[in-house]
Design a protein around this motif. Sequence first.
Motif, PDB file in Angstrom:
ATOM      1  N   ARG A  51       0.827  -1.205   0.000  1.00  0.00           N
ATOM      2  CA  ARG A  51       0.000   0.000   0.000  1.00  0.00           C
ATOM      3  C   ARG A  51       0.864   1.259   0.000  1.00  0.00           C
ATOM      4  O   ARG A  51       0.621   2.206  -0.751  1.00  0.00           O
ATOM      5  CB  ARG A  51      -0.942  -0.006   1.203  1.00  0.00           C
ATOM      6  CG  ARG A  51      -2.004   1.091   1.152  1.00  0.00           C
ATOM      7  CD  ARG A  51      -2.886   1.044   2.396  1.00  0.00           C
ATOM      8  NE  ARG A  51      -3.525  -0.242   2.561  1.00  0.00           N
ATOM      9  CZ  ARG A  51      -4.638  -0.603   1.956  1.00  0.00           C
ATOM     10  NH1 ARG A  51      -5.232   0.246   1.115  1.00  0.00           N
ATOM     11  NH2 ARG A  51      -5.173  -1.796   2.162  1.00  0.00           N
ATOM     12  N   ALA A  54       2.657   1.652  -3.362  1.00  0.00           N
ATOM     13  CA  ALA A  54       1.752   2.118  -4.409  1.00  0.00           C
ATOM     14  C   ALA A  54       1.476   3.614  -4.273  1.00  0.00           C
ATOM     15  O   ALA A  54       1.444   4.345  -5.274  1.00  0.00           O
ATOM     16  CB  ALA A  54       0.444   1.336  -4.346  1.00  0.00           C
ATOM     17  N   GLN A  58       2.730   6.172  -7.133  1.00  0.00           N
ATOM     18  CA  GLN A  58       1.600   6.686  -7.905  1.00  0.00           C
ATOM     19  C   GLN A  58       1.050   5.656  -8.883  1.00  0.00           C
ATOM     20  O   GLN A  58       0.790   5.957 -10.066  1.00  0.00           O
ATOM     21  CB  GLN A  58       1.981   7.983  -8.617  1.00  0.00           C
ATOM     22  CG  GLN A  58       2.262   9.139  -7.675  1.00  0.00           C
ATOM     23  CD  GLN A  58       1.014   9.583  -6.934  1.00  0.00           C
ATOM     24  OE1 GLN A  58       0.174  10.293  -7.463  1.00  0.00           O
ATOM     25  NE2 GLN A  58       0.877   9.123  -5.697  1.00  0.00           N
ATOM     26  N   SER A  60      -1.495   1.773  -8.777  1.00  0.00           N
ATOM     27  CA  SER A  60      -2.473   1.046  -7.960  1.00  0.00           C
ATOM     28  C   SER A  60      -1.772  -0.017  -7.127  1.00  0.00           C
ATOM     29  O   SER A  60      -0.663  -0.465  -7.456  1.00  0.00           O
ATOM     30  CB  SER A  60      -3.517   0.386  -8.851  1.00  0.00           C
ATOM     31  OG  SER A  60      -2.928  -0.666  -9.607  1.00  0.00           O
ATOM     32  N   ARG A  61      -2.425  -0.401  -6.033  1.00  0.00           N
ATOM     33  CA  ARG A  61      -1.875  -1.488  -5.221  1.00  0.00           C
ATOM     34  C   ARG A  61      -1.806  -2.780  -6.037  1.00  0.00           C
ATOM     35  O   ARG A  61      -0.901  -3.594  -5.845  1.00  0.00           O
ATOM     36  CB  ARG A  61      -2.729  -1.697  -3.971  1.00  0.00           C
ATOM     37  CG  ARG A  61      -2.126  -2.705  -3.004  1.00  0.00           C
ATOM     38  CD  ARG A  61      -2.920  -2.824  -1.728  1.00  0.00           C
ATOM     39  NE  ARG A  61      -2.345  -3.795  -0.826  1.00  0.00           N
ATOM     40  CZ  ARG A  61      -2.879  -4.123   0.350  1.00  0.00           C
ATOM     41  NH1 ARG A  61      -3.999  -3.531   0.759  1.00  0.00           N
ATOM     42  NH2 ARG A  61      -2.304  -5.026   1.114  1.00  0.00           N
ATOM     43  N   GLN A  62      -2.765  -2.959  -6.955  1.00  0.00           N
ATOM     44  CA  GLN A  62      -2.755  -4.144  -7.804  1.00  0.00           C
ATOM     45  C   GLN A  62      -1.493  -4.197  -8.657  1.00  0.00           C
ATOM     46  O   GLN A  62      -0.911  -5.270  -8.863  1.00  0.00           O
ATOM     47  CB  GLN A  62      -3.996  -4.150  -8.703  1.00  0.00           C
ATOM     48  CG  GLN A  62      -4.123  -5.353  -9.616  1.00  0.00           C
ATOM     49  CD  GLN A  62      -4.307  -6.660  -8.848  1.00  0.00           C
ATOM     50  OE1 GLN A  62      -4.813  -6.663  -7.723  1.00  0.00           O
ATOM     51  NE2 GLN A  62      -3.883  -7.761  -9.442  1.00  0.00           N
ATOM     52  N   THR A  63      -1.035  -3.031  -9.157  1.00  0.00           N
ATOM     53  CA  THR A  63       0.194  -2.984  -9.959  1.00  0.00           C
ATOM     54  C   THR A  63       1.385  -3.470  -9.132  1.00  0.00           C
ATOM     55  O   THR A  63       2.199  -4.270  -9.601  1.00  0.00           O
ATOM     56  CB  THR A  63       0.457  -1.553 -10.457  1.00  0.00           C
ATOM     57  OG1 THR A  63      -0.551  -1.195 -11.389  1.00  0.00           O
ATOM     58  CG2 THR A  63       1.820  -1.444 -11.127  1.00  0.00           C
ATOM     59  N   ARG A 462      -5.000  11.849 -12.220  1.00  0.00           N
ATOM     60  CA  ARG A 462      -4.879  10.617 -11.446  1.00  0.00           C
ATOM     61  C   ARG A 462      -6.254  10.067 -11.092  1.00  0.00           C
ATOM     62  O   ARG A 462      -7.172  10.818 -10.816  1.00  0.00           O
ATOM     63  CB  ARG A 462      -4.093  10.873 -10.141  1.00  0.00           C
ATOM     64  CG  ARG A 462      -2.615  11.063 -10.363  1.00  0.00           C
ATOM     65  CD  ARG A 462      -1.834  11.040  -9.074  1.00  0.00           C
ATOM     66  NE  ARG A 462      -2.378  11.977  -8.079  1.00  0.00           N
ATOM     67  CZ  ARG A 462      -1.628  12.652  -7.221  1.00  0.00           C
ATOM     68  NH1 ARG A 462      -0.335  12.482  -7.229  1.00  0.00           N
ATOM     69  NH2 ARG A 462      -2.164  13.458  -6.332  1.00  0.00           N
TER      70      ARG A 462
END
Length: 462
Positions: A51, A54, A58, A60-63, A462
């Motif tokens: 978290r 991310a 800048q 996403s946490r998924q990235t 963003r």
Amino acid sequence: MVVKVDPASLSRMLGEWSQPGEALPEALADALLDLIDAGFVPAGAVLPPQRACAATLQVSRQTVAEAFGILEAAGHIAALVGSGTRVRSGRAAVSTDGRLFSFSEAAPGLIDLSTGALPASEVVRRVRLEDHVDLDEYFDTDGYFPAGLPILRAAIAERLTRDGVPTVPQQIVVTNGAQHASYLASQLLVSAGDTVLVEEPTYRGELAELRLMGARVKSVPLTAAGLALDLVDRGLRRAPAMFYCQTSIHNPTGLTMAPGYRKALAALLDHHGVPVVEDCCSYDLTTSGLPAPMLAGEMGDDLVLTIGTLSKLFWGGLRIGWLRASSTRIRQLIERRKAEDLASPISTQVVATNLMTHMGEARQERRALLQAGRGATCEVVSDVFLAWVWTASQSGTGLWVDTHNDSSALAEAAKRVGVRLAPGPGYSAYDGQRTMLRLPVWHEPESLEKALRMLRRAISDR
């Protein structure tokens, strides 16, 4: 000792990691693997939580999760319950946290707002072309002058004397720039595990050096009013190996210490007997055109080592700096220097000696450049980012700005649009200064405005 990688440090080391046409998870995984392979993120290091990573990068946490998953599947990292994500493979640690990564070659088209280093002055452009470099008198020597050419040492001593700090040539050693001078001084005074006291914030190059040497860095807050001298006194009572400071023109804040504070600080250092390395690289760059005062002359020469340079007035490409100290300290520095590079090039030192005769002209040129640049920079920043604020009394080559936002996240957003920034954590001993940003004040207003408007659009999107 377990290395825990801070998100701000990771951002600095990653540099411009996202590539056009490459999916973000794969790009991030590739960039992280490069750091692991180089030893910048060593085996056993703990990566930032997903978290936090991310938020700073800048993305996403998924990235981040997908990037970590790619590295974990390849056996490079491992997620352990209760212990975070650790690096499994890789080299032994190479000590860096990316504070000076902005001094790498910039990509074509990138607008670099990460350094206050100035382009060559008109004085150096003209003098270098007009003055013939005569080396005939040195050809019959071995060419090695570890302390520096006698004529250059004399010129530097005379300059300092005229500036109010009586100095003889035996108190000067010429170095390959101020960073080299700083490293020599720190090597002389500090060993791995020693405690060093610094201002907070402070010059990022010194923090990089101290980390490389394995020093334990403690900091004392610096505000617009000056150092908290009671905290300095408390820190000095613990007998640090060295105190590093900048009382003339401070980098990154651009502040100058009031005479009363400087005298009180000198008295404290004398009382505790703690050696001080004072960085006076910017002391020429005042709004008056007259040099700012320094600690040298306020306290015993055996305790104070002063760093100077020609980079700010003339050009960083000259790579000429110096240290001023007692003659005993200078002898110690010379012997240590011989083990590293023996001496600076004679031709460059002759050019530097010629330039020293143009000091007054160079100071006035830089004064005019920086006054105009600072005014234009303040106007542009105020127009593009209304909420950003700074102290009006700043001098030097930069503007220390409070953005009221995460400056590392701003730097990441800037990377995506081809702009390089210097966020505040790089100037902090503990990765603080989270909302601060250092901007150079010499760029053309059009270029600066273009960069900041691109950044604002990137944030808005963003």
